[in-house]
Design a protein around this motif. Sequence first.
Motif, PDB file in Angstrom:
ATOM      1  N   SER A 283       0.827  -1.213   0.000  1.00  0.00           N
ATOM      2  CA  SER A 283       0.000   0.000   0.000  1.00  0.00           C
ATOM      3  C   SER A 283       0.857   1.257   0.000  1.00  0.00           C
ATOM      4  O   SER A 283       0.537   2.231  -0.686  1.00  0.00           O
ATOM      5  CB  SER A 283      -0.968  -0.001   1.176  1.00  0.00           C
ATOM      6  N   ASP A 284       1.959   1.243   0.735  1.00  0.00           N
ATOM      7  CA  ASP A 284       2.845   2.412   0.765  1.00  0.00           C
ATOM      8  C   ASP A 284       3.562   2.610  -0.567  1.00  0.00           C
ATOM      9  O   ASP A 284       3.707   3.740  -1.048  1.00  0.00           O
ATOM     10  CB  ASP A 284       3.873   2.286   1.890  1.00  0.00           C
ATOM     11  N   PHE A 285       4.010   1.520  -1.170  1.00  0.00           N
ATOM     12  CA  PHE A 285       4.710   1.635  -2.449  1.00  0.00           C
ATOM     13  C   PHE A 285       3.745   2.093  -3.542  1.00  0.00           C
ATOM     14  O   PHE A 285       4.090   2.921  -4.382  1.00  0.00           O
ATOM     15  CB  PHE A 285       5.382   0.317  -2.824  1.00  0.00           C
ATOM     16  N   ALA A 286       2.531   1.566  -3.521  1.00  0.00           N
ATOM     17  CA  ALA A 286       1.525   1.999  -4.491  1.00  0.00           C
ATOM     18  C   ALA A 286       1.253   3.490  -4.353  1.00  0.00           C
ATOM     19  O   ALA A 286       1.167   4.214  -5.356  1.00  0.00           O
ATOM     20  CB  ALA A 286       0.229   1.201  -4.303  1.00  0.00           C
ATOM     21  N   GLU A 287       1.148   3.959  -3.118  1.00  0.00           N
ATOM     22  CA  GLU A 287       0.926   5.385  -2.881  1.00  0.00           C
ATOM     23  C   GLU A 287       2.106   6.206  -3.401  1.00  0.00           C
ATOM     24  O   GLU A 287       1.914   7.262  -4.015  1.00  0.00           O
ATOM     25  CB  GLU A 287       0.712   5.649  -1.399  1.00  0.00           C
ATOM     26  N   LEU A 288       3.307   5.732  -3.176  1.00  0.00           N
ATOM     27  CA  LEU A 288       4.500   6.414  -3.671  1.00  0.00           C
ATOM     28  C   LEU A 288       4.466   6.526  -5.196  1.00  0.00           C
ATOM     29  O   LEU A 288       4.799   7.567  -5.761  1.00  0.00           O
ATOM     30  CB  LEU A 288       5.757   5.658  -3.230  1.00  0.00           C
ATOM     31  N   LEU A 289       4.037   5.443  -5.854  1.00  0.00           N
ATOM     32  CA  LEU A 289       3.938   5.455  -7.310  1.00  0.00           C
ATOM     33  C   LEU A 289       2.761   6.296  -7.813  1.00  0.00           C
ATOM     34  O   LEU A 289       2.766   6.755  -8.942  1.00  0.00           O
ATOM     35  CB  LEU A 289       3.776   4.033  -7.849  1.00  0.00           C
ATOM     36  N   GLY A 290       1.751   6.417  -6.978  1.00  0.00           N
ATOM     37  CA  GLY A 290       0.555   7.129  -7.406  1.00  0.00           C
ATOM     38  C   GLY A 290      -0.451   6.233  -8.113  1.00  0.00           C
ATOM     39  O   GLY A 290      -1.220   6.682  -8.953  1.00  0.00           O
ATOM     40  N   VAL A 291      -0.427   4.943  -7.760  1.00  0.00           N
ATOM     41  CA  VAL A 291      -1.392   3.993  -8.313  1.00  0.00           C
ATOM     42  C   VAL A 291      -2.113   3.324  -7.148  1.00  0.00           C
ATOM     43  O   VAL A 291      -1.715   3.453  -5.997  1.00  0.00           O
ATOM     44  CB  VAL A 291      -0.702   2.929  -9.208  1.00  0.00           C
ATOM     45  N   SER A 292      -3.156   2.592  -7.460  1.00  0.00           N
ATOM     46  CA  SER A 292      -3.895   1.916  -6.396  1.00  0.00           C
ATOM     47  C   SER A 292      -3.119   0.696  -5.894  1.00  0.00           C
ATOM     48  O   SER A 292      -2.310   0.111  -6.620  1.00  0.00           O
ATOM     49  CB  SER A 292      -5.272   1.477  -6.898  1.00  0.00           C
TER      50      SER A 292
END
Length: 78
Positions: free
Chosen positions: A18-27
Amino acid sequence: MLLDQLIERQKSLGMIDSDFAELLGVSRPMWQKTRTGVQRIGTSMLRATAARFPELQGAILIYLQSGAVSAMDAERAS
């Protein structure tokens, strides 16, 4: 391979999905499906990767040259 580099980046940053997805800007579901091979890296993920990790642009170009992104993905991007 681009996906391997993204997974390694996530591990090196010590981030959960969830944190990496947020960093990327994807779900989170998009990242999880991509990470586990359920779906290919699409244009949204490529854009997010290029924006967050510009140093991976070479790997992105190689990925695109391999024909990994389908014509449907490319059409959706335009």
